[in-house]
Design a protein around this motif. Structure first.
Motif, PDB file in Angstrom:
ATOM      1  N   GLU A 244       0.823  -1.195   0.000  1.00  0.00           N
ATOM      2  CA  GLU A 244       0.000   0.000   0.000  1.00  0.00           C
ATOM      3  C   GLU A 244       0.862   1.253   0.000  1.00  0.00           C
ATOM      4  O   GLU A 244       0.364   2.358   0.106  1.00  0.00           O
ATOM      5  N   VAL A 245       2.168   1.072  -0.077  1.00  0.00           N
ATOM      6  CA  VAL A 245       3.078   2.207  -0.021  1.00  0.00           C
ATOM      7  C   VAL A 245       3.886   2.247  -1.307  1.00  0.00           C
ATOM      8  O   VAL A 245       5.008   1.766  -1.361  1.00  0.00           O
ATOM      9  N   ALA A 329       8.247   2.480   2.032  1.00  0.00           N
ATOM     10  CA  ALA A 329       8.000   1.452   1.018  1.00  0.00           C
ATOM     11  C   ALA A 329       8.946   0.268   1.210  1.00  0.00           C
ATOM     12  O   ALA A 329       8.557  -0.898   1.081  1.00  0.00           O
ATOM     13  N   GLU A 330      10.206   0.564   1.529  1.00  0.00           N
ATOM     14  CA  GLU A 330      11.191  -0.492   1.789  1.00  0.00           C
ATOM     15  C   GLU A 330      10.793  -1.302   3.020  1.00  0.00           C
ATOM     16  O   GLU A 330      10.823  -2.534   3.015  1.00  0.00           O
ATOM     17  N   ALA A 331      10.410  -0.606   4.086  1.00  0.00           N
ATOM     18  CA  ALA A 331      10.029  -1.281   5.327  1.00  0.00           C
ATOM     19  C   ALA A 331       8.785  -2.141   5.135  1.00  0.00           C
ATOM     20  O   ALA A 331       8.686  -3.248   5.675  1.00  0.00           O
ATOM     21  N   ALA A 346      12.607  -3.100  15.224  1.00  0.00           N
ATOM     22  CA  ALA A 346      13.747  -2.179  15.306  1.00  0.00           C
ATOM     23  C   ALA A 346      14.789  -2.498  14.240  1.00  0.00           C
ATOM     24  O   ALA A 346      15.381  -1.592  13.641  1.00  0.00           O
ATOM     25  N   ALA A 347      15.032  -3.788  13.998  1.00  0.00           N
ATOM     26  CA  ALA A 347      16.014  -4.189  12.984  1.00  0.00           C
ATOM     27  C   ALA A 347      15.553  -3.774  11.593  1.00  0.00           C
ATOM     28  O   ALA A 347      16.351  -3.319  10.765  1.00  0.00           O
ATOM     29  N   ILE A 348      14.262  -3.917  11.328  1.00  0.00           N
ATOM     30  CA  ILE A 348      13.721  -3.529  10.026  1.00  0.00           C
ATOM     31  C   ILE A 348      13.789  -2.015   9.854  1.00  0.00           C
ATOM     32  O   ILE A 348      14.076  -1.516   8.763  1.00  0.00           O
ATOM     33  N   ALA A 349      13.534  -1.286  10.931  1.00  0.00           N
ATOM     34  CA  ALA A 349      13.630   0.177  10.869  1.00  0.00           C
ATOM     35  C   ALA A 349      15.034   0.594  10.451  1.00  0.00           C
ATOM     36  O   ALA A 349      15.210   1.468   9.593  1.00  0.00           O
ATOM     37  N   TYR A 350      16.034  -0.048  11.039  1.00  0.00           N
ATOM     38  CA  TYR A 350      17.424   0.270  10.694  1.00  0.00           C
ATOM     39  C   TYR A 350      17.718  -0.111   9.247  1.00  0.00           C
ATOM     40  O   TYR A 350      18.329   0.659   8.500  1.00  0.00           O
ATOM     41  N   ASP A 351      17.280  -1.314   8.842  1.00  0.00           N
ATOM     42  CA  ASP A 351      17.539  -1.776   7.475  1.00  0.00           C
ATOM     43  C   ASP A 351      16.875  -0.885   6.432  1.00  0.00           C
ATOM     44  O   ASP A 351      17.343  -0.790   5.296  1.00  0.00           O
ATOM     45  N   ALA A 352      15.767  -0.252   6.806  1.00  0.00           N
ATOM     46  CA  ALA A 352      15.039   0.601   5.859  1.00  0.00           C
ATOM     47  C   ALA A 352      15.590   2.021   5.814  1.00  0.00           C
ATOM     48  O   ALA A 352      15.159   2.825   4.986  1.00  0.00           O
ATOM     49  N   GLY A 353      16.535   2.343   6.709  1.00  0.00           N
ATOM     50  CA  GLY A 353      17.169   3.654   6.658  1.00  0.00           C
ATOM     51  C   GLY A 353      16.825   4.593   7.797  1.00  0.00           C
ATOM     52  O   GLY A 353      17.343   5.714   7.853  1.00  0.00           O
ATOM     53  N   PHE A 354      15.953   4.158   8.718  1.00  0.00           N
ATOM     54  CA  PHE A 354      15.616   5.007   9.863  1.00  0.00           C
ATOM     55  C   PHE A 354      16.673   4.834  10.949  1.00  0.00           C
ATOM     56  O   PHE A 354      17.222   3.745  11.123  1.00  0.00           O
ATOM     57  N   ASN A 361       8.179   4.414  13.689  1.00  0.00           N
ATOM     58  CA  ASN A 361       6.768   4.155  14.007  1.00  0.00           C
ATOM     59  C   ASN A 361       5.882   5.334  13.610  1.00  0.00           C
ATOM     60  O   ASN A 361       4.799   5.161  13.038  1.00  0.00           O
ATOM     61  N   GLU A 362       6.359   6.529  13.903  1.00  0.00           N
ATOM     62  CA  GLU A 362       5.576   7.734  13.610  1.00  0.00           C
ATOM     63  C   GLU A 362       5.408   7.940  12.104  1.00  0.00           C
ATOM     64  O   GLU A 362       4.300   8.190  11.616  1.00  0.00           O
ATOM     65  N   VAL A 363       6.514   7.820  11.363  1.00  0.00           N
ATOM     66  CA  VAL A 363       6.470   8.044   9.912  1.00  0.00           C
ATOM     67  C   VAL A 363       5.678   6.939   9.216  1.00  0.00           C
ATOM     68  O   VAL A 363       4.888   7.207   8.298  1.00  0.00           O
ATOM     69  N   PHE A 364       5.867   5.696   9.656  1.00  0.00           N
ATOM     70  CA  PHE A 364       5.172   4.573   9.016  1.00  0.00           C
ATOM     71  C   PHE A 364       3.657   4.718   9.173  1.00  0.00           C
ATOM     72  O   PHE A 364       2.894   4.505   8.222  1.00  0.00           O
TER      73      PHE A 364
END
Length: 388
Positions: A244-245, A329-331, A346-354, A361-364
């Protein structure tokens, strides 16, 4: 006192090695060669354990194991090579690669026969000759690590990865190859010196401390750069569900009044926009948590002001909204991928560039209307329903 200090330092490394192994198992990195890294760690731990144990006790009760301890460096080369090979290939183990373990298998077989006193004299004299064994170990280490280095260079030239995670992995893999070579050679010489100087030469046992240092270096990499222990090489699996992103698409350019005096004409704006689009698609620079508008402008060889104009005109977004749309979109893809669904948020957030979980969490939620956990749960449930 020296012996006790040596044992203490080795045990220190052994405990850290167990913790590092647990870390790799918890991350479920059973593919992409990490299984061979676990086996490599296992050999390091076995080498440490055998050096902590009493030599006389081993010789009297576990002769085969004692003899095998002098040949463990035969495993460093093959395991390092297979780690690099399968890290890039990301495929199941090919049984033909079992041939790399033939030398250590032959040595263990002869060691078993030797412990029973039935090994042929010529074979016994050859394999257990310290000079021949040192030459064999160094040759094996050199050949396998050279091939590992060539494999690294080949994949570097073919894949030419440019994302932050892949560049970090390239760097640490190269360091691993060199450190593994140095450690394996040093251990081979220490084993040789201990053998030829026995019962003297106890000071050489301190040479095994390099194993502790190597384990702590690996642990430091795992903690300071968790991205290097993620699977980012190889083809990305296609998500059966449409995200959806969607990745942002560029719009038709309409020159705004506020930039009429910027000195940037329509043709130049389109040129910068095209370069920006290629940069996002090919290099995925948005995965860099430290990316800023100044860095992005420098990458495009334009001024910050002109880049801001292009983003506002083509995307009608601020710099942060634009970059975060790619990251979300990456996340979204990672959250429901076969590997990502087992990872922590948290690991996915880092892998996606955050660079922080709270910001992610806020941006997603701003982009999708759901928290990352809600999004993953909903999409995975949809996937399971489709499979029924």
């Amino acid at each position: 006192m020296n012996t006790q200090l040596n044992i203490f330092l080795l045990l220190f490394g052994g405990i850290q090695g167990l913790l590092l192994s647990f870390f790799l198992v918890r991350k479920k990195l059973y593919t992409s060669g990490y299984l061979f890294l676990l086996l490599y760690l296992g050999v390091l731990l076995l080498q440490i354990t055998l050096k902590v144990m009493s030599k006389l006790w081993l010789m009297e009760n576990w002769t085969t194991l004692y003899l095998a301890s002098h040949a463990l460096p035969l495993l460093y080369g093959p395991l390092a090579f297979l780690f690099i090979k399968y890290f890039f290939a990301q495929k199941s183990f090919d049984s033909r690669d079992s041939i790399h373990f033939l030398p250590i298998t032959i040595y263990l077989l002869v060691a078993s026969l030797e412990s029973k006193g039935i090994a042929p004299d010529w074979l016994d004299g050859l394999l257990f000759n310290p000079h021949f064994r040192l030459i064999a170990l160094i040759t094996s280490i050199a050949i396998y690590h050279v091939f590992a280095l060539r494999l690294w260079k080949y994949n570097d030239s073919v894949h030419n990865p440019s994302s932050v995670e892949k560049n970090a992995q390239k760097g640490w893999l190269l360091q691993f190859i060199w450190f593994s070579t140095i450690i394996a050679v040093l251990i081979s010489f220490v084993l040789y010196l201990l053998y030829v100087t026995y019962p003297a030469g106890h000071e050489y046992r301190f040479g095994f401390i390099v194993l502790t240092l190597f384990i702590y270096w690996l642990s430091y990499k795992a903690l300071s750069q968790p991205g290097v222990f993620s699977v980012v090489y190889g083809p990305r699996e296609i998500n059966p569900l449409k995200t959806e992103v969607p990745i942002p698409a560029f719009r038709v350019y309409h020159p705004p009044v506020k930039y009429s005096n910027s000195g940037l004409n329509e043709e130049r704006v389109k040129e910068i926009a095209a370069s920006l689009e290629q940069l996002m698609k090919n290099e995925r620079i948005y995965l860099d948590p430290e990316l800023s508008i100044d860095k992005l402008a420098e990458k495009l060889s334009v001024s910050r002001h002109h880049l801001s104009q292009v983003l506002n005109d083509y995307q009608q977004k601020s710099y942060y909204d634009y970059i975060n749309s790619f990251r979300v979109a990456e996340a979204a893809t990672l959250l429901i991928s076969p590997q990502g669904e087992k990872q922590k948020i948290a690991a996915i957030a880092y892998d996606a560039g955050f660079n922080s979980l709270s910001a992610f969490n806020e941006v997603f939620k701003k982009h999708t209307g759901k928290t990352p956990s809600e999004y993953r749960k909903e999409k995975l449930n949809d996937l399971r329903k489709q499979r029924v």
